[in-house]
Scaffold this motif. Structure first.
Motif, PDB file in Angstrom:
ATOM      1  N   SER A 162     -29.507   1.416 -24.358  1.00 43.59           N
ATOM      2  CA  SER A 162     -28.720   0.381 -23.681  1.00 43.59           C
ATOM      3  C   SER A 162     -29.559  -0.454 -22.736  1.00 43.59           C
ATOM      4  O   SER A 162     -29.214  -1.606 -22.433  1.00 43.59           O
ATOM      5  N   TYR A 165     -30.669  -4.088 -23.654  1.00 41.12           N
ATOM      6  CA  TYR A 165     -29.822  -5.235 -23.311  1.00 41.12           C
ATOM      7  C   TYR A 165     -29.519  -5.316 -21.820  1.00 41.12           C
ATOM      8  O   TYR A 165     -29.136  -6.375 -21.335  1.00 41.12           O
ATOM      9  N   THR A 169     -30.342  -8.802 -20.400  1.00 44.09           N
ATOM     10  CA  THR A 169     -29.308  -9.509 -19.651  1.00 44.09           C
ATOM     11  C   THR A 169     -29.774  -9.870 -18.254  1.00 44.09           C
ATOM     12  O   THR A 169     -29.442 -10.941 -17.737  1.00 44.09           O
ATOM     13  N   TYR A 262     -23.284 -12.110 -30.221  1.00 43.43           N
ATOM     14  CA  TYR A 262     -24.099 -12.053 -29.007  1.00 43.43           C
ATOM     15  C   TYR A 262     -24.549 -13.436 -28.568  1.00 43.43           C
ATOM     16  O   TYR A 262     -24.385 -13.821 -27.395  1.00 43.43           O
ATOM     17  N   PHE A 295     -21.328  -7.942 -18.251  1.00 43.87           N
ATOM     18  CA  PHE A 295     -21.875  -7.441 -19.506  1.00 43.87           C
ATOM     19  C   PHE A 295     -22.990  -6.432 -19.258  1.00 43.87           C
ATOM     20  O   PHE A 295     -23.065  -5.385 -19.910  1.00 43.87           O
ATOM     21  N   LEU A 298     -21.741  -3.014 -18.285  1.00 38.75           N
ATOM     22  CA  LEU A 298     -21.128  -2.291 -19.394  1.00 38.75           C
ATOM     23  C   LEU A 298     -22.140  -1.542 -20.261  1.00 38.75           C
ATOM     24  O   LEU A 298     -21.804  -0.528 -20.882  1.00 38.75           O
ATOM     25  N   GLN A 299     -23.383  -2.027 -20.330  1.00 37.23           N
ATOM     26  CA  GLN A 299     -24.353  -1.483 -21.291  1.00 37.23           C
ATOM     27  C   GLN A 299     -24.621   0.011 -21.128  1.00 37.23           C
ATOM     28  O   GLN A 299     -24.468   0.775 -22.086  1.00 37.23           O
ATOM     29  N   ALA A 302     -21.522   2.125 -22.065  1.00 40.37           N
ATOM     30  CA  ALA A 302     -21.300   2.234 -23.510  1.00 40.37           C
ATOM     31  C   ALA A 302     -22.375   3.098 -24.159  1.00 40.37           C
ATOM     32  O   ALA A 302     -22.088   3.861 -25.095  1.00 40.37           O
ATOM     33  N   MET A 348     -17.102  -9.832 -24.038  1.00 41.65           N
ATOM     34  CA  MET A 348     -18.190  -8.964 -23.587  1.00 41.65           C
ATOM     35  C   MET A 348     -17.850  -7.481 -23.753  1.00 41.65           C
ATOM     36  O   MET A 348     -18.721  -6.665 -24.063  1.00 41.65           O
ATOM     37  N   SER A 352     -20.238  -5.106 -26.259  1.00 44.72           N
ATOM     38  CA  SER A 352     -21.030  -3.980 -25.759  1.00 44.72           C
ATOM     39  C   SER A 352     -21.083  -2.817 -26.744  1.00 44.72           C
ATOM     40  O   SER A 352     -22.023  -2.019 -26.719  1.00 44.72           O
ATOM     41  N   THR A 355     -24.264  -4.074 -28.727  1.00 39.69           N
ATOM     42  CA  THR A 355     -25.530  -4.283 -28.027  1.00 39.69           C
ATOM     43  C   THR A 355     -26.081  -3.025 -27.373  1.00 39.69           C
ATOM     44  O   THR A 355     -27.297  -2.808 -27.361  1.00 39.69           O
ATOM     45  N   SER A 356     -25.212  -2.180 -26.848  1.00 37.70           N
ATOM     46  CA  SER A 356     -25.681  -1.008 -26.102  1.00 37.70           C
ATOM     47  C   SER A 356     -26.429  -0.012 -26.973  1.00 37.70           C
ATOM     48  O   SER A 356     -27.267   0.749 -26.466  1.00 37.70           O
TER      49      SER A 356
END
Length: 434
Positions: A162, A165, A169, A262, A295, A298-299, A302, A348, A352, A355-356
């Motif tokens: 994670s 990202y 980010t 994304y 966002f 959240l990574q 998740a 978002m 996640s 992306t995570s």
């Protein structure tokens, strides 16, 4: 004789692993700041670099996003060449190379003269800079993601993944935040004239900082070290494709929906709101910054969830969300501040789920010998074909007076990936890295 206890961080991760995590992440912040500064500032510098058109005021912006897409098409080459370099000579050496390339590209963008001053040489120089940055970013993903996943302790690969990202980010937040700050502080004429150059010069300096930080990283690939000692044969450039074609094809299916979602939600949505419903540019950048902060938080949540419940449930939730939501979400956009904020935050949450854990899922599909090239090339190729072209397609559909087709395009790709998540992808969270 008693052994010394291993020091752990508050999350229960050995501190030696935390150092690895920070070395990769901080360098990655700088790398992606340079990459995203372009998209954050495209609406400002496009009128300087490209010739204006009285008949089509969107033409300079469309040209800028066209070069944005061109940069993406160097990413597969970077994923292949730098990935193969990382498999042969180590992840650390590859990450050093990519951050130098990115700094050079950022400096070139900042130095690009205007179209009024040098004519067609201006877009040519901008294109060259983006090609260099595209090569760097493709190689960065191949080297840094495998480095992160290989550095993770048992049962924490989702969490470590994670941070790809998280750091991406943070870099984007800095780029977008700086653009928003400059747009607020400077009058429109100054921002269009010279203010947009400042973030690119800052990025070139930050690349030197990232280079220094990465010197403290430890190599994670024992295979690369064996190759250097002559104990193992070097992998061929396309060995990952010959030996693991199913894994390479699976990465394409995993990524196709995620990359469009994304780049739409984190990069293009403020511009999309501006060109479709006349949303204020400065407010759009502010909302983009708020959404990216949400966002980023959240990574790791998740990622840790995937270490408990698996990769597939998160990917399926993401796929179904973007199969159903793009049409109603983008359809509710207005020029009201709250509308863009709500649309971005909802997207978002579902994004996640992809992306995570994409770095972990991709890396878990290949053995160490070909992991960087195997994960980097098919991922970067898919990003180039679908992610890099998302802003261009969205802008072109608006120019053709059919902006409503764009969310349907996203949903169609989400259907493809969701089928891959359900029927093709195998659960890998409890399997050791090969």
């Amino acid at each position: 004789m008693a052994t010394s206890p291993v020091a752990h961080s508050p999350l229960g991760i050995p501190k030696s692993r935390v150092r690895q995590l920070m070395a990769a992440s901080i360098g990655n912040v700088v790398e992606w700041y340079d990459w995203y500064a372009y998209s954050a500032l495209a609406t400002f510098f496009s009128v300087q670099i490209f010739p204006p058109s009285a008949d089509d005021p969107l033409l300079p912006l469309l040209s800028a996003f066209g070069i944005f897409a061109v940069g993406f098409f160097m990413r597969p080459l970077g994923g292949l060449l730098v990935g193969a370099f990382a498999d042969r000579y180590g992840r650390k050496s590859a990450m050093t190379f990519t951050i130098i390339l990115m700094g050079v590209g950022s400096l070139l963008v900042g130095l690009t003269p205007t179209y009024a001053a040098v004519g067609v040489l201006a877009p040519i120089m901008l294109t060259l800079a983006r090609l260099i940055q595209g090569l760097s970013v493709g190689g960065e993903f191949a080297a840094a993601t495998t480095f992160l996943v290989e550095s993770a302790p048992k049962g924490r690969r989702g969490l470590f993944s994670s941070f790809q990202y998280v750091s991406t980010t943070i870099g984007q937040l800095i780029a977008t935040g700086m653009a928003a700050l400059l747009a607020t502080m400077l009058i429109h004429a100054d921002m269009n004239s010279w203010g947009w150059r400042i973030p690119f010069f800052v990025g070139a300096v930050l690349s030197l900082v990232g280079l220094w930080i990465r010197k403290g990283a430890d190599e994670t690939s024992a295979v690369a070290e064996e190759i250097q000692r002559g104990e193992t044969k070097r992998p061929g450039l396309f060995e990952f494709l010959r030996s693991y074609p199913r894994s390479a094809a699976t990465i394409v299916g995993i990524t196709v929906a995620g990359t469009v979602a994304y780049y739409t939600w984190t990069t293009f949505l403020p511009t999309y709101a501006n060109i479709t419903v006349g949303f204020d540019k400065a407010q759009a950048l502010q909302i983009g910054t708020i959404s990216l902060l949400f966002f980023m938080i959240l990574q790791p949540l998740a990622g840790m969830l995937s270490d408990r419940v698996g990769r597939k449930p998160l990917l399926i939730a993401f796929g179904l969300g973007f199969l159903i939501l793009p049409v109603p979400l983008l359809g509710m956009l207005t020029d009201a501040y709250w509308s863009l904020l709500v649309v971005q935050l909802i997207g978002m949450v579902f994004l996640s789920g992809f992306t995570s854990i994409s770095a972990a899922v991709n890396s878990e599909l290949f053995p160490t010998r070909v992991r960087a090239a195997g994960a980097g090339f098919p991922y970067s190729l898919t990003v180039a074909l679908f992610g890099g072209t998302a802003p261009l397609i969205g802008t072109a559909l608006q120019e053709a007076k059919n902006p409503g087709l764009f969310p349907w395009y996203m949903s169609a790709l989400a259907l493809v990936s969701t089928l891959v998540y359900i029927f093709v992808l195998r659960e890998t969270k409890d399997q050791p890295l090969r």
